[in-house]
Design an enzyme around this catalytic site. Structure first.
Site, PDB file in Angstrom:
ATOM      1  N   SER A 153     -10.258 -23.227   8.453  1.00 16.88           N
ATOM      2  CA  SER A 153     -10.244 -23.365   9.845  1.00 16.88           C
ATOM      3  C   SER A 153      -9.513 -25.043   9.472  1.00 16.88           C
ATOM      4  O   SER A 153      -9.651 -25.677   9.073  1.00 16.88           O
ATOM      5  CB  SER A 153     -11.273 -23.378   9.935  1.00 16.88           C
ATOM      6  OG  SER A 153     -11.623 -23.746  11.331  1.00 16.88           O
ATOM      7  N   GLY A 154      -8.528 -25.032  10.668  1.00 21.48           N
ATOM      8  CA  GLY A 154      -7.831 -25.866  11.104  1.00 21.48           C
ATOM      9  C   GLY A 154      -6.488 -26.324  10.258  1.00 21.48           C
ATOM     10  O   GLY A 154      -5.677 -27.488  10.321  1.00 21.48           O
ATOM     11  N   THR A 158      -2.776 -20.672  13.352  1.00 19.58           N
ATOM     12  CA  THR A 158      -2.432 -21.324  14.128  1.00 19.58           C
ATOM     13  C   THR A 158      -0.324 -21.101  14.679  1.00 19.58           C
ATOM     14  O   THR A 158       0.663 -21.185  14.870  1.00 19.58           O
ATOM     15  CB  THR A 158      -3.365 -21.153  15.095  1.00 19.58           C
ATOM     16  OG1 THR A 158      -4.250 -20.529  15.084  1.00 19.58           O
ATOM     17  CG2 THR A 158      -2.376 -20.178  16.843  1.00 19.58           C
ATOM     18  N   ASN A 200     -11.011 -28.037  13.704  1.00 16.20           N
ATOM     19  CA  ASN A 200     -10.215 -27.804  15.030  1.00 16.20           C
ATOM     20  C   ASN A 200     -11.230 -27.754  16.186  1.00 16.20           C
ATOM     21  O   ASN A 200     -11.438 -27.223  16.378  1.00 16.20           O
ATOM     22  CB  ASN A 200      -9.772 -26.549  14.421  1.00 16.20           C
ATOM     23  CG  ASN A 200      -8.274 -26.373  15.051  1.00 16.20           C
ATOM     24  OD1 ASN A 200      -7.919 -27.035  16.061  1.00 16.20           O
ATOM     25  ND2 ASN A 200      -7.923 -25.180  14.540  1.00 16.20           N
ATOM     26  N   SER A 203      -9.175 -24.538  18.089  1.00 20.76           N
ATOM     27  CA  SER A 203      -9.971 -23.666  16.601  1.00 20.76           C
ATOM     28  C   SER A 203      -9.531 -21.890  17.293  1.00 20.76           C
ATOM     29  O   SER A 203     -10.366 -22.051  18.730  1.00 20.76           O
ATOM     30  CB  SER A 203     -11.014 -23.534  16.433  1.00 20.76           C
ATOM     31  OG  SER A 203     -11.117 -22.650  15.185  1.00 20.76           O
ATOM     32  N   SER A 204      -8.957 -20.579  16.375  1.00 20.69           N
ATOM     33  CA  SER A 204      -9.017 -19.933  17.100  1.00 20.69           C
ATOM     34  C   SER A 204     -10.439 -18.983  16.567  1.00 20.69           C
ATOM     35  O   SER A 204     -10.516 -18.468  15.981  1.00 20.69           O
ATOM     36  CB  SER A 204      -7.720 -18.986  16.277  1.00 20.69           C
ATOM     37  OG  SER A 204      -6.436 -19.364  16.434  1.00 20.69           O
ATOM     38  N   GLY A 432     -10.143 -18.746   9.908  1.00 29.14           N
ATOM     39  CA  GLY A 432     -10.257 -19.038   8.037  1.00 29.14           C
ATOM     40  C   GLY A 432     -11.359 -19.474   7.755  1.00 29.14           C
ATOM     41  O   GLY A 432     -12.361 -19.656   8.332  1.00 29.14           O
ATOM     42  N   GLU A 434     -15.159 -21.116   6.962  1.00 28.66           N
ATOM     43  CA  GLU A 434     -15.306 -21.652   7.396  1.00 28.66           C
ATOM     44  C   GLU A 434     -17.020 -22.098   6.313  1.00 28.66           C
ATOM     45  O   GLU A 434     -17.550 -21.320   6.216  1.00 28.66           O
ATOM     46  CB  GLU A 434     -15.789 -21.403   8.942  1.00 28.66           C
ATOM     47  CG  GLU A 434     -14.994 -21.713   9.937  1.00 28.66           C
ATOM     48  CD  GLU A 434     -14.892 -21.162  11.411  1.00 28.66           C
ATOM     49  OE1 GLU A 434     -16.642 -21.289  11.790  1.00 28.66           O
ATOM     50  OE2 GLU A 434     -14.385 -21.356  12.323  1.00 28.66           O
TER      51      GLU A 434
END
Ligand SMILES: Nc1ncnc2c1ncn2[C@@H]1O[C@H](COP(=O)(O)OP(=O)(O)OP(=O)(O)O)[C@@H](O)[C@H]1O
Length: 624
Positions: A153-154, A158, A200, A203-204, A432, A434
């Site tokens: 994540s981050g 994206t 993030n 974050s999605s 992603g 985590e």
């Protein structure tokens, strides 16, 4: 390793350090760092690697390094990163390191035109080079192509996905409105499906597969977005330092006075579901983002009525969260809506097109059909306790918002329609891997998906490539890699897998997180991938009791999951009285949100039978 030549050795605290070997023990080496003479440290023999002659030199493709080991690969990426070269090839895979600032000209129109039609490796590594390769392969092979974007994540998944879309529509679009629409759909999707997390700011919280479709002449004709399960739990609960979906804050910050009055909006700190996390963030500009989102909505063709429909439901969900219950004080053992909440109830009913009284009754009781006895099939009204009513309220908020998100995706897809297409290029961007100090059911589901993606990578890159080398008689030494099938089985196997154990728990008359956790440990006592929190390297996890959590050794590292609320979060069922209430809303838009759900009838039947719809199972099916 040659005598006296520098080596990379893992320092106990500072990553790989460049040094020389000053002593050789039976299983460890004494290393003297080049930069800190005299400050020797010990490193395991099998983790000390030869260094390149010039450690400040970098190469565009990791495969061109003289020595291929973990340390040289990392050093190459580090040296490049320090020079703003964030992309590095590993043959036809691209590594991207998030720079967290806009590198001048990296994504300029001139750069886009440079990469057009150029073979991989002829220009510096770039996400545009990968996009162009996908395009050329599609053209030559006459086959659709997919790009998989993976990372924590981050990491920048994206953003890079958006660069691919921008590149393909700019380079191979027809110069029409549709190219812009494909790119402009993102702000809308992100407003409803992204949130600030500790990792993030944007974050999605859903996975997506974006397809760009091309005609026979290989020009862009349209697009299609498929989405995978939105993180619903966030709608009613966020961890400390995290926020709900952007749209809640943007609407409160950016709506015109007229809309604010119509939808009874005020600051986010007046809404239970928006006030938990930080309301302000120096890096977030809710008002500006609202304006940008409104522009994007217009560009992709949403008219004012559609815009207001979306905002009205978002406001309805916000008000719903503010309804409070108290014990009814009667013999029924049920609860009533607090007097202070009566105006909120009125607002909520108005915004969602419901009769206030019907909403009140459905939130405080549930209708059941008797299935036995003389009065079989009789409808009875069962009063709900305060806790059950809170759950019903939150389940309704989650159901309404997630249907709204489904609608946003469907609507976005209508913005770039196409009659027929020859092939497409797909980009997969899922949440992603985590791991936090405290990890719950959401991290468990996300990490399971990433485990599946890693398996695909193992199969596709490591196994199939090696089989090809063998078939072609190349005497390449076999590369051993850790197969993660055992980890996937631990999660998804029938009956014994954690997801099935959890579903079983949900079906018990009195399910509990502790009983579920105990069952997981009992069924997998000596499993290599599973252990109790006590065994964690981190002190904070060692305080978690055996029946409160488990550690899974993932491909990307061990994660301790705390199982409080696993049972609740795994249940997606909305009790039938609420479901039918919203499906029969006076508001056409709300009604259609529920009518259009592809399998709502099926789900209702399941929920009716079991009072339970499994979230985990939806994840499992989604990633098959
Ligand atoms: N190439 C880049 N250039 C500049 N900034 C970037 C780049 N890539 C990422 N960022 C910054 O990092 C942030 C996080 O990136 P992104 O949202 O793409 O991560 P992600 O991998 O998709 O994360 P998640 O799994 O949480 O959705 C972005 O909002 C942006 O500010």
């Amino acid at each position: 390793m040659e005598d006296g030549k520098p080596v990379w050795a893992p320092h106990p605290a500072d990553g790989f350090q460049l040094g020389t070997i000053v002593d050789i023990g039976s299983d460890s080496l004494t290393i003297e760092p080049l930069k800190q003479k005299g400050k020797t440290f010990l490193a395991a023999i099998n983790q000390v690697f030869p260094a390149e002659d010039d450690v400040n030199k970098h190469v565009e493709d990791n495969c061109s390094l003289m020595y291929l080991n973990e340390a040289t690969l990392l050093n190459n990426i580090r040296v490049r990163y320090s020079k703003d070269k964030i992309y590095t090839f590993v043959a036809n895979i691209l590594i991207a390191v998030n720079p967290y600032y806009d590198i001048p000209k990296l994504y300029s129109p001139e750069t886009i035109s440079q990469y057009r039609g150029r073979s991989l490796g002829t220009l510096p590594p770039h996400v545009y080079a990968i996009a162009d390769k996908a395009y050329r392969d599609m053209k030559v092979l006459k086959m659709s192509q997919s790009i998989i974007v993976s990372g924590e994540s981050g990491a920048g998944k994206t953003e890079n996905t958006k660069f691919v879309l921008k590149y393909l529509t700019t380079s191979y679009g027809t110069g029409q409105d549709i190219d812009e629409r494909i790119v402009e759909a993102n702000p809308l999707l992100e407003a409803f499906g992204n949130a600030k997390t500790v990792r993030n700011n944007n974050s999605s919280r859903f996975g997506k597969f974006v397809e760009i479709h091309f005609n026979e002449k290989n020009a862009v004709v349209g697009g299609f977005v498929s989405h995978y399960l939105l993180e619903k739990s966030r709608i009613c609960r966020q961890s400390k330092e995290e926020r709900n979906y952007h749209i809640f804050y943007r609407l409160c910050a950016g709506a015109t006075e007229d809309i604010r009055q119509k939808f009874h909006l005020s600051s986010p700190d007046t809404f239970r579901h928006a006030k938990l996390g930080p309301l302000k963030d120096p890096l977030l500009d809710d008002q500006g983002d609202f304006n940008r989102m409104s522009v994007a909505m217009k560009k992709i063709g949403l008219d004012d009525t559609e815009k207001l429909d979306l905002f009205r439901v978002v406001a309805g969900v916000l008000h719903l969260g503010n309804i409070d219950f108290e014990e009814a004080g009667s013999t029924s053992g049920g609860c009533a809506i607090k007097n202070q909440s009566s105006q909120t109830l009125e607002h909520c009913a108005e915004l969602l097109g419901l009769e206030e009284e019907d909403l009140r009754v459905s939130l405080t009781s549930r209708v059941m059909l008797t299935s036995a006895g003389g009065a079989k099939g009789t409808v009875i009204k069962v009063p709900l306790k305060v806790e059950q009513a809170n759950n019903a309220r939150d389940a309704l908020a989650k159901a309404v918002y997630s249907r709204l998100f489904d609608h946003v995706v469907t609507r976005v897809n209508q913005c770039f329609p196409f009659d027929s297409s020859a092939n497409f290029i797909g980009v997969l961007d899922i949440a992603g891997f985590e791991y936090f100090e405290h990890n719950s059911f959401e991290q468990f589901c996300i990490n399971y998906c990433n485990e599946k993606l890693q398996q695909f990578f193992n199969e596709r890159i490591l196994k199939e490539e090696q089989e090809l080398y063998q078939r072609e008689g190349l005497g390449v030494n076999e590369v051993h890699y850790v197969d993660n099938q055992d980890c996937i089985d631990l999660v998804e196997a029938k009956v014994l897998g954690i997801l099935d154990i959890l579903d079983e728990e949900n079906r018990l008359p009195q399910p509990s997180d502790q009983h579920f956790t105990d069952t997981v440990h009992n069924k997998h006592k000596d499993h290599f991938r599973l252990t109790v929190p006590r065994k964690s390297k981190l002190a904070v996890h060692r305080n978690v009791r055996d029946d409160e959590g488990f550690i899974i050794r993932h491909f990307a590292g061990a994660v301790c999951y705390e199982t409080t609320k696993f049972v609740e979060k795994n249940n997606d069922a909305l009790h039938m009285s609420l479901e039918s209430l919203v499906s029969e809303s006076k508001d056409r838009f709300v009604r259609e949100l529920f009518e259009n759900s592809s399998n709502s009838k099926d789900m209702k039947q399941k929920a009716g039978k079991l009072g339970f719809i499994s979230v985990g199972n939806k994840f499992k099916v989604g990633f098959r």
